[in-house]
Design an enzyme around this catalytic site. Sequence first.
Site, short mmCIF file in Angstrom:
data_model
loop_
_atom_site.label_atom_id
_atom_site.label_comp_id
_atom_site.label_asym_id
_atom_site.label_seq_id
_atom_site.Cartn_x
_atom_site.Cartn_y
_atom_site.Cartn_z
N VAL A 426 0.82 -1.22 0.00
CA VAL A 426 0.00 0.00 0.00
C VAL A 426 0.85 1.27 0.00
O VAL A 426 2.04 1.23 0.27
CB VAL A 426 -0.97 0.03 1.20
CG1 VAL A 426 -1.91 -1.16 1.15
CG2 VAL A 426 -0.22 0.03 2.53
N GLU A 427 0.20 2.40 -0.27
CA GLU A 427 0.83 3.72 -0.38
C GLU A 427 1.98 3.68 -1.39
O GLU A 427 3.04 4.24 -1.16
CB GLU A 427 1.33 4.20 0.98
CG GLU A 427 0.55 5.40 1.49
CD GLU A 427 1.04 5.93 2.83
OE1 GLU A 427 2.26 6.06 3.04
OE2 GLU A 427 0.18 6.19 3.68
N GLY A 428 1.76 3.00 -2.49
CA GLY A 428 2.79 2.81 -3.50
C GLY A 428 3.53 1.52 -3.23
O GLY A 428 4.25 1.42 -2.24
#
Length: 789
Positions: A426-428
């Site tokens: 997540v978050e990239g």
Amino acid sequence: MFAALMNFMRANNILPRISDTERQALEAGTVWIDGQFFSGNPDFRKMLAEPYNSLSAEEQAFLDGPAEELCQMVDPYELERTRKVPEKVVDYIKKQGFMGLLIPKEYGGKGFSTLAISSIMAKVNSWSTPMGTLVVIPNSLGAAELLKHYGTDKQKKSYLPKLASGEYVPCFGLTELTAGSDAASLKAEGEVFKQGKSVKIRLNFAKRYITLAPVANLISLAVRLHDPDNLLGKGEAPGITVIMLEKGTKGLEIGNHHVPIGPGFYNGPIFGKDVIASPDQIIGGPEYAGQGWRMLMEQLAGGRAVSLPAGAIGGMKSTASVTGPYSMVRKQFGFPIGMMEGIQSKVAGIAALTYMFDGARVYSCSAVDNGEQPPVVSAILKASSTEYAQRLVIDGMDVFSGAGVMQGPNNILGTGYTGTPVGITVEGANIMTRTLIIFGQGATRCHPYALPLVKAVEEENVDAFRANLLGWLRHTATNWGRTKVRGLTRGFSAGSPVSGPTATYYRRLAWASSRFALLTDLAMYLIGGKLKARGNLTGRFADALTWQVLALSTLRRFEAEGRPREDLPLVEYACEYALAQIQEAFEGIHANFDAPVVGLWLRWPAALFLRLNPLSRGPRDRTVPKAAAAIQTLSEQYQRLVKGQATPREDSPGAGRLLRAFRLQEESTPVVRKLVKAQKTGDLERGEPHEVVEAAKKQKLVSAAEAKLVMDAHNAVMAAIEVDVFSPEEYFGEQARPLNPAGNGATASTAKTTTKNATTSRKRTTTRKKTTTKTAAKKTSSSKKTANG
């Protein structure tokens, strides 16, 4: 001449082309210590002068009080099974202000520092992810943070108090089916239109992977705004915009769940069809239409260093807190497995790398609190901490062996192990962060000349182009010379800001920095704009930068904490490990630098010198037992390394009963030494301490209290290494708990049988079979016993 060269570079894609979204990302935030490493000549004195903060008295009291109490309210095993956070826990989170940690006090929030928020997240999220997300998400990128920085006064007064009290439970809708790591490609649409005399926005969207969506009642939604009649005065296509929607809005569909891997937490999709919103619902008001991407990039610049690293590093500390103790209470071949070199190596790595990453967490959060917003360092910390949280828990599972893979309330590491992929993706996703963001953004933004040169070319500013090009060439030549001299002197020519055993690491980091800066220049000269497509190569550059930052963070922690001598093995292990990773990255860059002439030189003569004169070959074997010992005794050092983690009750299963056994075993050690001494002198028969302690008591070699301590320790250890056993009803899901969860493992029958012999297991099994029917009828009364550790 310079004008012609500038035109040639632009025409031949020698410099990277920067899109509007990339430009906003590059211009967001600040350059911090990362810029020092790109310079090739880091100023370590300046870097050591950067803040390394501690919590305020108020923040520490909250961490030790409400945050600790919150953890004790939750049974992680039960929560993982039911996937539902109890209402009393949710109410406590709201009433104690956990949802308003970052909201200023004037709006009813706590107004805590970034470091405090990170520390609280590390504690609660490593205890229970389902519970932790109710703390993490409201204090991460979303409504509260965006309103705090960009909201209108009216929006702040309306929303922030309700967010702080928990009346609003927020979520942030960004990810879509075709927009994941490439969030700028989102398809969610907002069309501005006129409805009578009012201006409205019609929204159509389909979001997924949205944490807290199933329980949220306030959604911050990222959409691509279109305004064909320019009603907002921002053009026909303002771009990405963040709009707030409340649950119950017509056309909004929310409440369904995804099922994340590992410990289930609230996560699900959000759909909207012809949802009508007002321009006043844009965060920042109509004036901020089209500013969403800039807002997100500015807040992620520092924000990536907070929530996910906090959870990952909290997980590392939890792994360290139990793996060291388990390695000492678990015996094979007559002595603790933690004394075997193979096990020691795993334990040492867990201890030293946890020390390193927690230092990086505090150092980075302190920088954010000091006004820095370092996007490259934040990306480094997010990618590396989540990656190594997984590696360390795998190493911990290796030490626990069978006890690590049998599920139940007494499995300490299994839940963390299954949940670590979430942080990685997540978050990239880390793959993208490593190959695109860290070096891709860093090489352009942190380099002293790259971005100014690109801007000069775009603006066709010949004077600026000349100045920056000549400066860049001087920079390359200087770093070529530094690399040669520092290589020949193994960094001694660079000097060190400190004396003593850590001075060598500053010298070698300076040496690494000059080589890194030189290789960066060569890559940008000779590969240029094609670097975007060379993910394997840029990934190696990212690795080299990552481990320079982490090594420096280790040294900063050591200095900030007063250079405790007992921590030197941890510092040595961590820095040697980091330097070895940098060495590996450099070798990979040399081996794969495909460019005429220079590439051949790097792949052969330069690569040979690099291998013959390495930065490090990794931690020495002699360091391993000293580093492992840091978490193999209940010392002050152990307490410092795991500080901030929730403390499991000793009567709870899993970590609680393990730490009880660990404590009792240490307390009984002086008595055991008496027994061994008596055996050596012939005053006592041979045998294990628990086998001979009764005879020793009769011979008055030990007191009754000492004999009891030895037996208590033995029984506790036997219970601590036991695993859960389930009846058929429990195994097939008809009941929640195993037959004998025994928090500290010491039921009356167990305490007696564990001192005997191999028939113990058979006797315990027989006893369990006799009680199965009764247990099933009562739906396992023992399920009410214990909160998990």
